[in-house]
Design a protein around this motif. Structure first.
Motif, mmCIF file in Angstrom:
data_model
loop_
_atom_site.group_PDB
_atom_site.id
_atom_site.type_symbol
_atom_site.label_atom_id
_atom_site.label_comp_id
_atom_site.label_asym_id
_atom_site.label_seq_id
_atom_site.Cartn_x
_atom_site.Cartn_y
_atom_site.Cartn_z
ATOM 1 N N LEU A 84 -93.119 105.768 32.888
ATOM 2 C CA LEU A 84 -92.196 105.197 33.871
ATOM 3 C C LEU A 84 -91.252 104.175 33.257
ATOM 4 O O LEU A 84 -90.256 103.805 33.853
ATOM 5 C CB LEU A 84 -92.974 104.553 35.025
ATOM 6 C CG LEU A 84 -93.719 105.513 35.935
ATOM 7 C CD1 LEU A 84 -94.520 104.745 36.974
ATOM 8 C CD2 LEU A 84 -92.743 106.470 36.611
ATOM 9 N N PRO A 112 -87.168 105.704 32.884
ATOM 10 C CA PRO A 112 -86.743 106.292 34.156
ATOM 11 C C PRO A 112 -86.976 105.373 35.361
ATOM 12 O O PRO A 112 -86.360 105.560 36.395
ATOM 13 C CB PRO A 112 -87.562 107.575 34.271
ATOM 14 C CG PRO A 112 -88.690 107.410 33.327
ATOM 15 C CD PRO A 112 -88.227 106.477 32.251
ATOM 16 N N LEU A 116 -84.759 105.309 38.872
ATOM 17 C CA LEU A 116 -85.361 105.565 40.175
ATOM 18 C C LEU A 116 -85.344 104.341 41.084
ATOM 19 O O LEU A 116 -85.738 104.421 42.235
ATOM 20 C CB LEU A 116 -86.815 106.029 39.989
ATOM 21 C CG LEU A 116 -87.008 107.295 39.154
ATOM 22 C CD1 LEU A 116 -88.491 107.544 38.904
ATOM 23 C CD2 LEU A 116 -86.357 108.485 39.820
ATOM 24 N N HIS A 117 -84.874 103.221 40.554
ATOM 25 C CA HIS A 117 -84.885 101.971 41.319
ATOM 26 C C HIS A 117 -83.912 102.084 42.499
ATOM 27 O O HIS A 117 -82.730 102.340 42.317
ATOM 28 C CB HIS A 117 -84.504 100.793 40.413
ATOM 29 C CG HIS A 117 -84.853 99.472 40.982
ATOM 30 N ND1 HIS A 117 -86.107 98.931 40.861
ATOM 31 C CD2 HIS A 117 -84.122 98.590 41.695
ATOM 32 C CE1 HIS A 117 -86.135 97.769 41.461
ATOM 33 N NE2 HIS A 117 -84.931 97.527 41.980
ATOM 34 N N ASN A 118 -84.442 101.907 43.707
ATOM 35 C CA ASN A 118 -83.625 101.997 44.915
ATOM 36 C C ASN A 118 -84.197 101.050 45.970
ATOM 37 O O ASN A 118 -85.135 100.288 45.687
ATOM 38 C CB ASN A 118 -83.587 103.446 45.423
ATOM 39 C CG ASN A 118 -84.976 103.996 45.710
ATOM 40 O OD1 ASN A 118 -85.859 103.292 46.193
ATOM 41 N ND2 ASN A 118 -85.183 105.275 45.406
ATOM 42 N N VAL A 121 -88.033 101.395 46.467
ATOM 43 C CA VAL A 121 -88.797 100.789 45.374
ATOM 44 C C VAL A 121 -88.739 99.271 45.487
ATOM 45 O O VAL A 121 -89.738 98.579 45.309
ATOM 46 C CB VAL A 121 -88.274 101.275 43.999
ATOM 47 C CG1 VAL A 121 -88.925 100.501 42.871
ATOM 48 C CG2 VAL A 121 -88.508 102.771 43.841
#
Length: 168
Positions: A84, A112, A116-118, A121
């Protein structure tokens, strides 16, 4: 970037004493179990601890490395989560009267995890930080013992500290 804070009813030194004890890491950080020193002397720069994170039947082997340390006031870690990627976690201690304001700032660094940070998250990290700061406060306040003092109750605008009250 997830930033959260909490006023801990203990001196900054009492909070630092907990942060500087690598054996206590598993007691205040949410997720890790079976913490093992890997290299260096915690919390000196470069010191590393390894731990396992359990997600249901999965067992992930991760580690945290001290990247920056200002004794008594700042601990910056790089948490390595395998495939990750990594995250920067900064824990700042500020004197607040005789208590300690603890500020945690976390954001992805590599891998990644950053892609994928949004908002979802971010919300998860905020919940995790809330739990982590509650655990840290409980541990520091119990470890502080006599070092844990309340604000003077007779001054305007101050309140008397009552254990268990005012938890975030």
């Amino acid at each position: 970037m997830a930033v959260r804070h909490r006023l801990v009813q203990a001196s900054p030194q009492a909070v630092w004493d907990v942060l500087a004890d690598g054996d206590l890491y598993v007691r205040w950080v949410v997720g890790p179990s079976q913490v093992t020193p890997k290299s260096g002397q915690w919390p000196q720069v470069g010191a590393t601890i390894a731990y396992q994170v359990r997600l249901g039947p999965l067992r992930l082997n991760n580690e945290s490395v001290v990247r920056h340390c200002v004794e008594g006031s700042l601990l910056e870690l790089e948490a390595k989560a395998g495939a990750l990627g990594t995250a920067r976690i900064a824990i700042e201690l500020r004197p607040w009267g005789e208590q300690c304001l603890v500020i945690v700032d976390e954001h992805p660094l590599r891998g990644p995890g950053g892609l994928l940070h949004n908002a979802g998250v971010e919300a998860f990290i905020q919940v995790r930080h809330r739990a982590m700061l509650a655990r840290l406060a409980k541990l520091c306040e119990s470890e502080a013992g006599d070092r844990c003092r309340s604000d003077p109750a007779d001054e305007d605008g101050s309140v008397e500290f009552v254990p268990g009250a005012g938890r975030a």
